[in-house]
Design a protein around this motif. Structure first.
Motif, PDB file in Angstrom:
ATOM      1  N   LEU A   1       0.835  -1.192   0.000  1.00 50.28           N
ATOM      2  CA  LEU A   1       0.000   0.000   0.000  1.00 50.28           C
ATOM      3  C   LEU A   1       0.878   1.253   0.000  1.00 50.28           C
ATOM      4  O   LEU A   1       0.627   2.191  -0.758  1.00 50.28           O
ATOM      5  CB  LEU A   1      -0.940   0.005   1.207  1.00 50.28           C
ATOM      6  CG  LEU A   1      -1.873   1.198   1.338  1.00 50.28           C
ATOM      7  CD1 LEU A   1      -2.807   1.301   0.141  1.00 50.28           C
ATOM      8  CD2 LEU A   1      -2.664   1.110   2.623  1.00 50.28           C
ATOM      9  N   ALA A   2       1.909   1.262   0.835  1.00 49.23           N
ATOM     10  CA  ALA A   2       2.819   2.408   0.894  1.00 49.23           C
ATOM     11  C   ALA A   2       3.524   2.603  -0.452  1.00 49.23           C
ATOM     12  O   ALA A   2       3.651   3.742  -0.936  1.00 49.23           O
ATOM     13  CB  ALA A   2       3.837   2.219   2.016  1.00 49.23           C
ATOM     14  N   HIS A   3       3.957   1.522  -1.070  1.00 49.78           N
ATOM     15  CA  HIS A   3       4.636   1.594  -2.368  1.00 49.78           C
ATOM     16  C   HIS A   3       3.681   2.127  -3.436  1.00 49.78           C
ATOM     17  O   HIS A   3       4.040   2.988  -4.237  1.00 49.78           O
ATOM     18  CB  HIS A   3       5.165   0.212  -2.754  1.00 49.78           C
ATOM     19  CG  HIS A   3       5.843   0.186  -4.079  1.00 49.78           C
ATOM     20  ND1 HIS A   3       5.177  -0.111  -5.247  1.00 49.78           N
ATOM     21  CD2 HIS A   3       7.128   0.443  -4.432  1.00 49.78           C
ATOM     22  CE1 HIS A   3       6.015  -0.040  -6.259  1.00 49.78           C
ATOM     23  NE2 HIS A   3       7.201   0.297  -5.787  1.00 49.78           N
ATOM     24  N   ASP A   4       2.445   1.622  -3.446  1.00 44.68           N
ATOM     25  CA  ASP A   4       1.447   2.068  -4.418  1.00 44.68           C
ATOM     26  C   ASP A   4       1.088   3.536  -4.212  1.00 44.68           C
ATOM     27  O   ASP A   4       0.907   4.277  -5.185  1.00 44.68           O
ATOM     28  CB  ASP A   4       0.183   1.213  -4.331  1.00 44.68           C
ATOM     29  CG  ASP A   4       0.401  -0.204  -4.829  1.00 44.68           C
ATOM     30  OD1 ASP A   4       1.428  -0.464  -5.489  1.00 44.68           O
ATOM     31  OD2 ASP A   4      -0.463  -1.052  -4.544  1.00 44.68           O
ATOM     32  N   MET A   5       0.958   3.967  -2.952  1.00 47.76           N
ATOM     33  CA  MET A   5       0.638   5.366  -2.667  1.00 47.76           C
ATOM     34  C   MET A   5       1.751   6.279  -3.165  1.00 47.76           C
ATOM     35  O   MET A   5       1.477   7.324  -3.753  1.00 47.76           O
ATOM     36  CB  MET A   5       0.424   5.592  -1.167  1.00 47.76           C
ATOM     37  CG  MET A   5      -0.856   5.061  -0.636  1.00 47.76           C
ATOM     38  SD  MET A   5      -2.259   5.977  -1.267  1.00 47.76           S
ATOM     39  CE  MET A   5      -3.564   5.130  -0.417  1.00 47.76           C
ATOM     40  N   LEU A   6       2.988   5.886  -2.919  1.00 45.99           N
ATOM     41  CA  LEU A   6       4.122   6.699  -3.359  1.00 45.99           C
ATOM     42  C   LEU A   6       4.153   6.774  -4.886  1.00 45.99           C
ATOM     43  O   LEU A   6       4.373   7.848  -5.458  1.00 45.99           O
ATOM     44  CB  LEU A   6       5.432   6.144  -2.810  1.00 45.99           C
ATOM     45  CG  LEU A   6       6.676   6.972  -3.076  1.00 45.99           C
ATOM     46  CD1 LEU A   6       6.507   8.405  -2.577  1.00 45.99           C
ATOM     47  CD2 LEU A   6       7.893   6.320  -2.431  1.00 45.99           C
ATOM     48  N   ALA A   7       3.901   5.660  -5.558  1.00 43.27           N
ATOM     49  CA  ALA A   7       3.862   5.659  -7.025  1.00 43.27           C
ATOM     50  C   ALA A   7       2.739   6.562  -7.524  1.00 43.27           C
ATOM     51  O   ALA A   7       2.913   7.300  -8.504  1.00 43.27           O
ATOM     52  CB  ALA A   7       3.684   4.235  -7.540  1.00 43.27           C
ATOM     53  N   TYR A   8       1.580   6.512  -6.853  1.00 42.10           N
ATOM     54  CA  TYR A   8       0.448   7.357  -7.226  1.00 42.10           C
ATOM     55  C   TYR A   8       0.791   8.834  -7.053  1.00 42.10           C
ATOM     56  O   TYR A   8       0.501   9.660  -7.932  1.00 42.10           O
ATOM     57  CB  TYR A   8      -0.775   6.985  -6.383  1.00 42.10           C
ATOM     58  CG  TYR A   8      -1.957   7.883  -6.598  1.00 42.10           C
ATOM     59  CD1 TYR A   8      -2.757   7.749  -7.730  1.00 42.10           C
ATOM     60  CD2 TYR A   8      -2.277   8.879  -5.685  1.00 42.10           C
ATOM     61  CE1 TYR A   8      -3.846   8.587  -7.941  1.00 42.10           C
ATOM     62  CE2 TYR A   8      -3.356   9.718  -5.886  1.00 42.10           C
ATOM     63  CZ  TYR A   8      -4.143   9.571  -7.017  1.00 42.10           C
ATOM     64  OH  TYR A   8      -5.201  10.398  -7.225  1.00 42.10           O
ATOM     65  N   VAL A   9       1.414   9.176  -5.933  1.00 40.76           N
ATOM     66  CA  VAL A   9       1.789  10.575  -5.672  1.00 40.76           C
ATOM     67  C   VAL A   9       2.795  11.055  -6.712  1.00 40.76           C
ATOM     68  O   VAL A   9       2.657  12.162  -7.257  1.00 40.76           O
ATOM     69  CB  VAL A   9       2.347  10.737  -4.235  1.00 40.76           C
ATOM     70  CG1 VAL A   9       3.016  12.095  -4.044  1.00 40.76           C
ATOM     71  CG2 VAL A   9       1.229  10.538  -3.218  1.00 40.76           C
ATOM     72  N   ARG A  10       3.778  10.232  -7.014  1.00 39.32           N
ATOM     73  CA  ARG A  10       4.779  10.621  -8.019  1.00 39.32           C
ATOM     74  C   ARG A  10       4.119  10.841  -9.387  1.00 39.32           C
ATOM     75  O   ARG A  10       4.402  11.826 -10.073  1.00 39.32           O
ATOM     76  CB  ARG A  10       5.857   9.545  -8.142  1.00 39.32           C
ATOM     77  CG  ARG A  10       6.813   9.497  -6.993  1.00 39.32           C
ATOM     78  CD  ARG A  10       7.767   8.345  -7.186  1.00 39.32           C
ATOM     79  NE  ARG A  10       8.710   8.228  -6.091  1.00 39.32           N
ATOM     80  CZ  ARG A  10       9.224   7.077  -5.695  1.00 39.32           C
ATOM     81  NH1 ARG A  10       8.894   5.950  -6.294  1.00 39.32           N
ATOM     82  NH2 ARG A  10      10.065   7.049  -4.685  1.00 39.32           N
ATOM     83  N   ALA A  11       3.260   9.909  -9.801  1.00 40.10           N
ATOM     84  CA  ALA A  11       2.596  10.015 -11.102  1.00 40.10           C
ATOM     85  C   ALA A  11       1.693  11.247 -11.153  1.00 40.10           C
ATOM     86  O   ALA A  11       1.671  11.971 -12.150  1.00 40.10           O
ATOM     87  CB  ALA A  11       1.797   8.745 -11.388  1.00 40.10           C
ATOM     88  N   SER A  12       0.956  11.496 -10.073  1.00 39.50           N
ATOM     89  CA  SER A  12       0.065  12.664 -10.029  1.00 39.50           C
ATOM     90  C   SER A  12       0.860  13.959 -10.093  1.00 39.50           C
ATOM     91  O   SER A  12       0.473  14.904 -10.788  1.00 39.50           O
ATOM     92  CB  SER A  12      -0.784  12.640  -8.757  1.00 39.50           C
ATOM     93  OG  SER A  12      -1.628  11.525  -8.757  1.00 39.50           O
TER      94      SER A  12
END
Length: 74
Positions: free
Chosen positions: A7-18
């Protein structure tokens, strides 16, 4: 990898992409902090979604904007 780590990895990827999509300058430390806040928000939202609340459990007021007073400054 545990669910929390994923979840933490996915959230960080989402924040970076956004941030890239919105052209927001985020360094890695700030992106990690934003992802941490977003992860906590997601956990809180998930716990609230599990509750079986009825409409009368929290009667929110209906928003009624005040009508402008003629001649008053905006």
């Amino acid at each position: 990898m545990s669910d929390d780590e994923m979840l933490a990895h996915d959230m960080l990827a989402y924040v970076r992409a956004s941030a890239r999509l919105l052209d927001l300058p985020l360094d890695e430390a700030r992106a990690a902090r934003v992802a941490g806040h977003l992860q906590r928000t997601a956990v809180l939202a998930a716990s609230l979604e599990r509750l079986e609340l009825m409409v009368e459990d929290e009667p929110a007021e209906i928003y009624c904007p005040a009508r402008p007073v003629p001649g008053a400054a905006a």
